[in-house]
Design a protein around this motif. Structure first.
Motif, PDB file in Angstrom:
ATOM      1  N   TYR A  48     -14.678   3.686  12.571  1.00 31.90           N
ATOM      2  CA  TYR A  48     -14.722   4.476  12.867  1.00 31.90           C
ATOM      3  C   TYR A  48     -13.311   5.305  11.815  1.00 31.90           C
ATOM      4  CZ  TYR A  48     -10.360   1.533  13.293  1.00 31.90           C
ATOM      5  OH  TYR A  48      -9.260   0.515  12.733  1.00 31.90           O
ATOM      6  N   VAL A  49     -12.667   6.927  11.690  1.00 32.15           N
ATOM      7  CA  VAL A  49     -12.220   7.619  10.790  1.00 32.15           C
ATOM      8  C   VAL A  49     -10.354   7.886  11.303  1.00 32.15           C
ATOM      9  CG1 VAL A  49     -11.841   9.532   9.218  1.00 32.15           C
ATOM     10  CG2 VAL A  49     -14.285   9.084   9.887  1.00 32.15           C
ATOM     11  N   SER A  50      -9.587   7.637  10.570  1.00 31.49           N
ATOM     12  CA  SER A  50      -8.169   7.653  11.281  1.00 31.49           C
ATOM     13  C   SER A  50      -7.818   9.229  10.135  1.00 31.49           C
ATOM     14  CB  SER A  50      -7.524   6.737  10.331  1.00 31.49           C
ATOM     15  OG  SER A  50      -7.483   5.915  11.879  1.00 31.49           O
ATOM     16  N   PHE A  51      -7.586   9.632  10.383  1.00 35.21           N
ATOM     17  CA  PHE A  51      -7.148  11.073   9.597  1.00 35.21           C
ATOM     18  C   PHE A  51      -5.749  10.891   9.644  1.00 35.21           C
ATOM     19  CE2 PHE A  51     -11.469  12.523  10.651  1.00 35.21           C
ATOM     20  CZ  PHE A  51     -11.666  13.623   9.153  1.00 35.21           C
ATOM     21  N   MET A  52      -4.741  11.449   8.759  1.00 34.95           N
ATOM     22  CA  MET A  52      -3.609  11.146   8.755  1.00 34.95           C
ATOM     23  C   MET A  52      -3.025  12.395   7.247  1.00 34.95           C
ATOM     24  SD  MET A  52      -3.797   7.839   6.442  1.00 34.95           S
ATOM     25  CE  MET A  52      -4.697   6.527   7.655  1.00 34.95           C
ATOM     26  N   GLU A  53      -2.087  12.154   7.645  1.00 34.59           N
ATOM     27  CA  GLU A  53      -0.573  13.649   6.641  1.00 34.59           C
ATOM     28  C   GLU A  53       0.532  12.706   6.485  1.00 34.59           C
ATOM     29  OE1 GLU A  53       0.438  18.213   6.566  1.00 34.59           O
ATOM     30  OE2 GLU A  53      -1.256  17.471   7.193  1.00 34.59           O
ATOM     31  N   PHE A  54       0.823  12.719   5.532  1.00 35.09           N
ATOM     32  CA  PHE A  54       2.014  12.294   5.654  1.00 35.09           C
ATOM     33  C   PHE A  54       2.797  12.544   4.139  1.00 35.09           C
ATOM     34  CE2 PHE A  54      -1.090   9.145   4.063  1.00 35.09           C
ATOM     35  CZ  PHE A  54      -0.660   8.425   2.718  1.00 35.09           C
ATOM     36  N   ASP A  55       4.475  11.914   3.558  1.00 39.77           N
ATOM     37  CA  ASP A  55       4.526  12.511   2.360  1.00 39.77           C
ATOM     38  C   ASP A  55       4.372  11.542   1.215  1.00 39.77           C
ATOM     39  OD1 ASP A  55       6.551  15.065   3.052  1.00 39.77           O
ATOM     40  OD2 ASP A  55       7.391  13.956   3.297  1.00 39.77           O
ATOM     41  N   ALA A  56       4.156  11.916   0.476  1.00 41.35           N
ATOM     42  CA  ALA A  56       4.445  10.738  -1.037  1.00 41.35           C
ATOM     43  C   ALA A  56       5.460  10.051  -0.862  1.00 41.35           C
ATOM     44  CB  ALA A  56       3.453  11.376  -2.503  1.00 41.35           C
ATOM     45  N   LYS A  57       4.916   8.521  -1.098  1.00 45.08           N
ATOM     46  CA  LYS A  57       6.269   7.942  -1.537  1.00 45.08           C
ATOM     47  C   LYS A  57       6.274   7.682  -2.768  1.00 45.08           C
ATOM     48  CE  LYS A  57       7.212   5.670   3.250  1.00 45.08           C
ATOM     49  NZ  LYS A  57       6.691   7.479   4.142  1.00 45.08           N
ATOM     50  N   PRO A  58       7.667   7.000  -3.257  1.00 44.75           N
ATOM     51  CA  PRO A  58       7.185   6.154  -4.765  1.00 44.75           C
ATOM     52  C   PRO A  58       7.461   4.994  -4.890  1.00 44.75           C
ATOM     53  CG  PRO A  58      10.087   7.365  -3.655  1.00 44.75           C
ATOM     54  CD  PRO A  58       9.173   7.890  -3.177  1.00 44.75           C
ATOM     55  N   MET A  59       6.332   5.153  -5.143  1.00 39.89           N
ATOM     56  CA  MET A  59       5.797   2.938  -6.082  1.00 39.89           C
ATOM     57  C   MET A  59       6.899   1.757  -5.184  1.00 39.89           C
ATOM     58  SD  MET A  59       4.257   3.594  -9.778  1.00 39.89           S
ATOM     59  CE  MET A  59       3.627   1.729  -9.808  1.00 39.89           C
ATOM     60  N   HIS A  60       8.289   2.353  -5.776  1.00 35.23           N
ATOM     61  CA  HIS A  60       8.763   1.014  -5.691  1.00 35.23           C
ATOM     62  C   HIS A  60       8.811   1.107  -3.957  1.00 35.23           C
ATOM     63  CE1 HIS A  60      11.863   4.346  -6.206  1.00 35.23           C
ATOM     64  NE2 HIS A  60      12.192   4.134  -4.797  1.00 35.23           N
ATOM     65  N   ASP A  61       8.896   1.206  -3.364  1.00 36.33           N
ATOM     66  CA  ASP A  61       8.971   2.145  -1.732  1.00 36.33           C
ATOM     67  C   ASP A  61       8.013   1.619  -0.396  1.00 36.33           C
ATOM     68  OD1 ASP A  61      11.557   2.903  -2.692  1.00 36.33           O
ATOM     69  OD2 ASP A  61      10.895   5.314  -1.277  1.00 36.33           O
ATOM     70  N   LEU A  62       6.576   0.577  -1.648  1.00 34.30           N
ATOM     71  CA  LEU A  62       5.497   0.117  -0.884  1.00 34.30           C
ATOM     72  C   LEU A  62       5.210  -0.534  -1.378  1.00 34.30           C
ATOM     73  CD1 LEU A  62       3.986   3.881  -0.971  1.00 34.30           C
ATOM     74  CD2 LEU A  62       4.671   2.904   1.260  1.00 34.30           C
ATOM     75  N   LEU A  63       4.684  -2.038  -0.721  1.00 35.88           N
ATOM     76  CA  LEU A  63       4.283  -3.486  -1.091  1.00 35.88           C
ATOM     77  C   LEU A  63       2.140  -2.900  -0.041  1.00 35.88           C
ATOM     78  CD1 LEU A  63       6.300  -4.996   2.200  1.00 35.88           C
ATOM     79  CD2 LEU A  63       6.759  -5.101  -0.695  1.00 35.88           C
ATOM     80  N   ALA A  64       1.679  -3.904  -1.564  1.00 37.35           N
ATOM     81  CA  ALA A  64       0.543  -3.601  -1.138  1.00 37.35           C
ATOM     82  C   ALA A  64      -0.102  -4.681   0.371  1.00 37.35           C
ATOM     83  CB  ALA A  64      -0.170  -4.640  -2.087  1.00 37.35           C
ATOM     84  N   GLU A  65      -1.599  -4.121   0.625  1.00 37.43           N
ATOM     85  CA  GLU A  65      -1.901  -4.707   1.699  1.00 37.43           C
ATOM     86  C   GLU A  65      -3.722  -4.670   1.164  1.00 37.43           C
ATOM     87  OE1 GLU A  65      -3.986  -0.675   3.983  1.00 37.43           O
ATOM     88  OE2 GLU A  65      -1.734  -1.017   4.106  1.00 37.43           O
ATOM     89  N   LYS A  66      -3.681  -5.861   2.078  1.00 32.74           N
ATOM     90  CA  LYS A  66      -5.402  -6.314   1.947  1.00 32.74           C
ATOM     91  C   LYS A  66      -6.084  -6.682   4.039  1.00 32.74           C
ATOM     92  CE  LYS A  66      -6.778 -10.431   1.714  1.00 32.74           C
ATOM     93  NZ  LYS A  66      -7.301 -10.762   2.280  1.00 32.74           N
ATOM     94  N   HIS A  67      -6.831  -6.606   4.196  1.00 30.44           N
ATOM     95  CA  HIS A  67      -8.031  -6.637   5.085  1.00 30.44           C
ATOM     96  C   HIS A  67      -8.978  -7.441   5.358  1.00 30.44           C
ATOM     97  CE1 HIS A  67      -5.475  -2.578   5.849  1.00 30.44           C
ATOM     98  NE2 HIS A  67      -6.419  -2.537   4.896  1.00 30.44           N
ATOM     99  N   GLU A  68      -9.104  -8.084   5.802  1.00 30.94           N
ATOM    100  CA  GLU A  68     -10.429  -9.457   6.264  1.00 30.94           C
ATOM    101  C   GLU A  68     -11.173  -8.610   7.337  1.00 30.94           C
ATOM    102  OE1 GLU A  68      -8.610 -13.220   6.989  1.00 30.94           O
ATOM    103  OE2 GLU A  68      -7.942 -13.159   5.519  1.00 30.94           O
TER     104      GLU A  68
END
Length: 155
Positions: A48-68
């Motif tokens: 499936y496809v998820s469409f999204m729109e959001f404001d870009a965030k600074p690098m220090h504000d985000l954690l990384a993710e991983k899916h299985e």
């Protein structure tokens, strides 16, 4: 991890797994409908496809993710996005353990993280061994589509 552009997908597809080719082909057709935010079914929970729109965030504000359970195909529609990438290693522990219901674990960015700079028309494919940190940028809106492809389709 795969990095590519939709404009060259026809030439690149012979080098990719058929399921990735199908995901990109289906996405191309859906994009012609000029979709807004939300989920669009391709094959139920298998793709499936998820469409999204959001404001870009600074690098220090985000954690990384991983899916299985799912492979992610991130496609940038508008704006500019930086996505951090690193490969999973045994010496990296999650800061939020894997949640099988939501299919993600969170990680601190790796010291050797590679920054991918996407422009509209580009896509990045992340497999279960790819830790990725999407949504980064200096400012501005990001409009994107993420195709979720269940790993069972690769069996």
């Amino acid at each position: 991890m795969i990095l590519g552009t939709m404009s060259l997908e026809e030439k690149q597809s012979k080098f990719e797994h058929a399921v990735i080719g199908i995901a990109l082909e289906k996405l191309g057709k859906i994009l012609k409908e000029n979709r807004t935010e939300g989920r669009v079914e391709i094959n139920g929970d298998q793709m499936y496809v998820s469409f999204m729109e959001f404001d870009a965030k600074p690098m220090h504000d985000l954690l990384a993710e991983k899916h299985e359970s799912y492979i992610d195909v991130h496609y940038l529609i508008e704006g500019e996005e930086t996505i951090g990438w690193s490969s999973q290693r045994e010496d990296v522990d999650a800061v939020k353990a894997y949640d099988s219901e939501q299919d993600y674990a969170l990680y601190e960015p790796a010291s050797d993280e590679v920054l991918l700079h996407l422009k509209p028309g580009m896509y990045a494919v992340f497999f279960p061994n790819d830790i990725h940190r999407p949504g980064m940028g200096h400012s501005g809106k990001i409009k994107k589509a993420v195709v979720k492809v269940h790993v069972g389709l690769f069996a």
